[in-house]
Design a protein around this motif. Structure first.
Motif, PDB file in Angstrom:
ATOM      1  N   HIS A 279      -5.852 -22.466 -19.310  1.00  0.00           N
ATOM      2  CA  HIS A 279      -6.942 -21.523 -19.059  1.00  0.00           C
ATOM      3  C   HIS A 279      -7.745 -21.932 -17.826  1.00  0.00           C
ATOM      4  N   ARG A 280      -8.029 -23.231 -17.737  1.00  0.00           N
ATOM      5  CA  ARG A 280      -8.785 -23.706 -16.564  1.00  0.00           C
ATOM      6  C   ARG A 280      -7.984 -23.477 -15.284  1.00  0.00           C
ATOM      7  N   LEU A 281      -6.662 -23.653 -15.382  1.00  0.00           N
ATOM      8  CA  LEU A 281      -5.822 -23.585 -14.186  1.00  0.00           C
ATOM      9  C   LEU A 281      -5.540 -22.154 -13.735  1.00  0.00           C
ATOM     10  N   LEU A 282      -5.194 -21.285 -14.702  1.00  0.00           N
ATOM     11  CA  LEU A 282      -4.705 -19.949 -14.342  1.00  0.00           C
ATOM     12  C   LEU A 282      -5.455 -18.825 -15.059  1.00  0.00           C
ATOM     13  N   GLY A 283      -6.626 -19.148 -15.589  1.00  0.00           N
ATOM     14  CA  GLY A 283      -7.362 -18.154 -16.373  1.00  0.00           C
ATOM     15  C   GLY A 283      -7.764 -16.921 -15.581  1.00  0.00           C
ATOM     16  N   ASP A 284      -7.746 -16.999 -14.257  1.00  0.00           N
ATOM     17  CA  ASP A 284      -8.127 -15.841 -13.433  1.00  0.00           C
ATOM     18  C   ASP A 284      -6.945 -14.899 -13.184  1.00  0.00           C
ATOM     19  N   LEU A 285      -5.736 -15.276 -13.621  1.00  0.00           N
ATOM     20  CA  LEU A 285      -4.571 -14.425 -13.376  1.00  0.00           C
ATOM     21  C   LEU A 285      -4.235 -13.590 -14.612  1.00  0.00           C
ATOM     22  N   ARG A 286      -3.563 -12.464 -14.384  1.00  0.00           N
ATOM     23  CA  ARG A 286      -3.040 -11.652 -15.497  1.00  0.00           C
ATOM     24  C   ARG A 286      -1.676 -12.216 -15.869  1.00  0.00           C
ATOM     25  N   LEU A 287      -1.667 -12.985 -16.951  1.00  0.00           N
ATOM     26  CA  LEU A 287      -0.468 -13.745 -17.300  1.00  0.00           C
ATOM     27  C   LEU A 287       0.301 -13.104 -18.444  1.00  0.00           C
ATOM     28  N   ARG A 288       1.578 -13.417 -18.503  1.00  0.00           N
ATOM     29  CA  ARG A 288       2.389 -13.264 -19.706  1.00  0.00           C
ATOM     30  C   ARG A 288       2.953 -14.652 -19.982  1.00  0.00           C
ATOM     31  N   ILE A 289       2.928 -15.073 -21.229  1.00  0.00           N
ATOM     32  CA  ILE A 289       3.378 -16.424 -21.557  1.00  0.00           C
ATOM     33  C   ILE A 289       4.602 -16.326 -22.465  1.00  0.00           C
ATOM     34  N   ASN A 290       5.722 -16.840 -21.984  1.00  0.00           N
ATOM     35  CA  ASN A 290       6.950 -16.887 -22.779  1.00  0.00           C
ATOM     36  C   ASN A 290       7.087 -18.258 -23.409  1.00  0.00           C
ATOM     37  N   LEU A 291       7.075 -18.314 -24.730  1.00  0.00           N
ATOM     38  CA  LEU A 291       7.300 -19.579 -25.423  1.00  0.00           C
ATOM     39  C   LEU A 291       8.787 -19.701 -25.748  1.00  0.00           C
ATOM     40  N   ILE A 292       9.352 -20.835 -25.416  1.00  0.00           N
ATOM     41  CA  ILE A 292      10.785 -21.070 -25.672  1.00  0.00           C
ATOM     42  C   ILE A 292      10.898 -22.338 -26.511  1.00  0.00           C
ATOM     43  N   ASP A 293      11.528 -22.218 -27.672  1.00  0.00           N
ATOM     44  CA  ASP A 293      11.723 -23.417 -28.492  1.00  0.00           C
ATOM     45  C   ASP A 293      12.705 -24.356 -27.808  1.00  0.00           C
ATOM     46  N   VAL A 294      12.399 -25.635 -27.819  1.00  0.00           N
ATOM     47  CA  VAL A 294      13.306 -26.590 -27.200  1.00  0.00           C
ATOM     48  C   VAL A 294      14.627 -26.620 -27.977  1.00  0.00           C
ATOM     49  N   ASN A 295      15.711 -26.827 -27.262  1.00  0.00           N
ATOM     50  CA  ASN A 295      17.038 -26.944 -27.873  1.00  0.00           C
ATOM     51  C   ASN A 295      17.595 -28.306 -27.510  1.00  0.00           C
ATOM     52  N   ASP A 296      17.263 -29.287 -28.284  1.00  0.00           N
ATOM     53  CA  ASP A 296      17.677 -30.659 -27.956  1.00  0.00           C
ATOM     54  C   ASP A 296      18.285 -31.296 -29.199  1.00  0.00           C
ATOM     55  N   PRO A 297      19.611 -31.141 -29.355  1.00  0.00           N
ATOM     56  CA  PRO A 297      20.234 -31.650 -30.576  1.00  0.00           C
ATOM     57  C   PRO A 297      20.512 -33.151 -30.562  1.00  0.00           C
ATOM     58  N   ARG A 298      20.096 -33.855 -29.517  1.00  0.00           N
ATOM     59  CA  ARG A 298      20.357 -35.301 -29.478  1.00  0.00           C
ATOM     60  C   ARG A 298      19.595 -36.006 -30.597  1.00  0.00           C
ATOM     61  N   PRO A 299      20.217 -36.961 -31.244  1.00  0.00           N
ATOM     62  CA  PRO A 299      19.443 -37.748 -32.207  1.00  0.00           C
ATOM     63  C   PRO A 299      18.251 -38.377 -31.489  1.00  0.00           C
ATOM     64  N   GLY A 300      17.081 -38.194 -32.063  1.00  0.00           N
ATOM     65  CA  GLY A 300      15.880 -38.752 -31.428  1.00  0.00           C
ATOM     66  C   GLY A 300      15.376 -37.941 -30.252  1.00  0.00           C
ATOM     67  N   GLY A 301      15.987 -36.787 -30.012  1.00  0.00           N
ATOM     68  CA  GLY A 301      15.550 -35.943 -28.895  1.00  0.00           C
ATOM     69  C   GLY A 301      14.266 -35.196 -29.235  1.00  0.00           C
ATOM     70  N   TYR A 302      13.837 -34.321 -28.340  1.00  0.00           N
ATOM     71  CA  TYR A 302      12.618 -33.552 -28.587  1.00  0.00           C
ATOM     72  C   TYR A 302      12.829 -32.645 -29.789  1.00  0.00           C
ATOM     73  N   ARG A 303      11.800 -32.540 -30.618  1.00  0.00           N
ATOM     74  CA  ARG A 303      11.895 -31.647 -31.773  1.00  0.00           C
ATOM     75  C   ARG A 303      11.144 -30.359 -31.492  1.00  0.00           C
ATOM     76  N   ARG A 304      11.500 -29.335 -32.249  1.00  0.00           N
ATOM     77  CA  ARG A 304      10.761 -28.072 -32.123  1.00  0.00           C
ATOM     78  C   ARG A 304       9.395 -28.192 -32.791  1.00  0.00           C
ATOM     79  N   SER A 305       8.477 -27.390 -32.320  1.00  0.00           N
ATOM     80  CA  SER A 305       7.172 -27.320 -32.975  1.00  0.00           C
ATOM     81  C   SER A 305       7.356 -26.767 -34.383  1.00  0.00           C
ATOM     82  N   THR A 306       6.574 -27.252 -35.308  1.00  0.00           N
ATOM     83  CA  THR A 306       6.577 -26.657 -36.640  1.00  0.00           C
ATOM     84  C   THR A 306       5.897 -25.287 -36.557  1.00  0.00           C
TER      85      THR A 306
END
Ligand code: SF4
Length: 383
Positions: A279-306
């Motif tokens: 918000h501080r960085l780009l709050g003056d722009l008309r934004l669309r925000i695409n959320l993409i779940d991470v796809n990292d099947p490596r053991p110990g890799g990044y997990r998806r948000s709950t």
């Protein structure tokens, strides 16, 4: 001998200029017919002789018409995403993904722009490959052609979001987009072509100044300086303030919402402090925000948000008063989802149990909407 330019890497006026420079007489409409003949619409047979025999012989002699070889194609049985593995004449492997759109029998094609990638994003399998080479425009156009021709319906869009950073291969990607959107080329509407970048600031500026009609998506993934640089190492080259300035230039030149992508990494970039920083960085722009779940099947890799983490983040993003869309990224079971392309056959690529678990989570996300093809047929067809 000079290497011959590939026909799929040239616009009709460039085909004509190349022939004329060699002393071959060619009319503008003949040059358009030459390209349209090699890139006929899906399901339409090209006329056997679009121009005179003598001119056809000159074209055969002066242009390359090699094709990519399809090494493998694998369809995800759950969501019908199809991953293609292509081999170029020099042996380089690259991938593309056929994406089913919301509307039945309508598809888009996710295209690679490089063999591997130099950007080393922390959560991306392609980034771990390193960069082998840039793809040529004709290789991107031919990947599109071959995926399109095998699709069981209309292909109405293309997205440069496969292997590679499109703005690291800027000229070639823009050229490929121009050919894909040409009425004698790929015949995709310009605004149905999307280019995604990790945030190469000088190229965003260039893109804004050139006034392209293709859609642009800029990956933010964090609005906190040090964290963003640790997740997207190339981000360390420019400050967030410089990136924000480039996005303002883009927004000023473009009436659409400015789309930023956010790869959600559970417990890493889904907290309220990130929403506040954005918000501080780009709050003056008309934004669309695409959320993409991470796809990292490596053991110990990044997990998806709950679910709770994701909901909390979406709530925190409300401060931006921007549409927030959780994008569906399919093809998990064939290693075709965002962040998974690594020029491998899916069999034996590992992590099948993790893939199944990730795939089951993805049932209710937003898929891309279809776009209409351009009106009217290409010159030289149907007459
Ligand atoms: S996310 Fe994109 S830019 Fe980053 S390493 Fe992967 S392919 Fe390259």
């Amino acid at each position: 001998m000079e290497p011959r330019p590939h026909l799929f890497g040239l616009l009709p006026e460039e085909i004509a200029a190349h022939l004329r420079a060699a002393g071959v007489e060619v009319r503008d409409d003949e040059a358009r017919r030459i390209l349209a003949h090699r890139l006929p619409p899906r399901g339409r047979r090209a006329p056997s002789r679009p121009v005179g025999r003598r001119l056809l012989a000159e074209v055969a002699a002066r242009f390359d018409d090699a094709a990519l070889e399809i090494v493998d194609r694998a369809e995800d049985p759950e969501d019908r995403f199809v991953k293609y593995l292509f081999r170029s004449p020099d042996g380089a492997l690259s991938e593309a993904v056929r994406i089913p759109l919301e509307k039945a029998d309508s598809f888009s094609v996710c295209l690679s722009s490089q063999v591997g990638c130099a950007m080393k994003c922390a959560f991306c399998a392609t980034g771990r490959l390193g960069l082998a080479r840039h793809l040529e425009p004709w290789e991107m156009v031919d990947a599109f052609r071959q995926v399109r021709d095998e699709a069981p319906g209309r292909v109405t869009g293309a997205v440069f979001q496969g292997q590679g950073e499109p703005f690291h291969n800027y000229d070639a990607v823009i050229r490929a987009a121009r050919i894909l959107s040409h009425p004698c080329g790929g015949r995709v509407r310009g605004d149905a072509i999307t280019i995604s970048t990790v945030g190469i600031v000088p190229r965003i500026r260039q893109y804004a100044a050139e006034g392209h009609r293709y859609r642009l998506i800029v990956s933010m993934t964090s609005a906190i300086e040090g964290k963003r640089a640790s997740l997207l190492p190339v981000a360390a080259k420019w400050s967030l303030a410089e990136l924000a300035e480039a996005l303002r230039e883009y927004a000023a030149a473009n009436p659409r919402l400015t789309t930023v992508a956010w790869v959600l990494l559970g417990g890493v970039n889904d907290g309220p402090e990130e929403a506040e920083a954005l918000h501080r960085l780009l709050g003056d722009l008309r934004l669309r925000i695409n959320l993409i779940d991470v796809n990292d099947p490596r053991p110990g890799g990044y997990r998806r948000s709950t679910d709770a983490e994701r909901k909390g983040f979406v709530n925190a993003l409300q401060v931006l008063k921007a549409p927030v869309v959780r994008r569906y990224s399919g093809g998990f079971r064939r290693h075709a989802a965002c962040g998974m392309l690594a020029a491998t056959r899916w069999e034996g690529a590992g992590g099948e149990a993790e893939i199944d678990a990730l795939a089951d989570e993805a049932k209710h996300m937003s898929r891309p909407r279809p776009s209409s093809p351009p009106a009217g047929g290409p010159p030289g067809f149907g007459d």
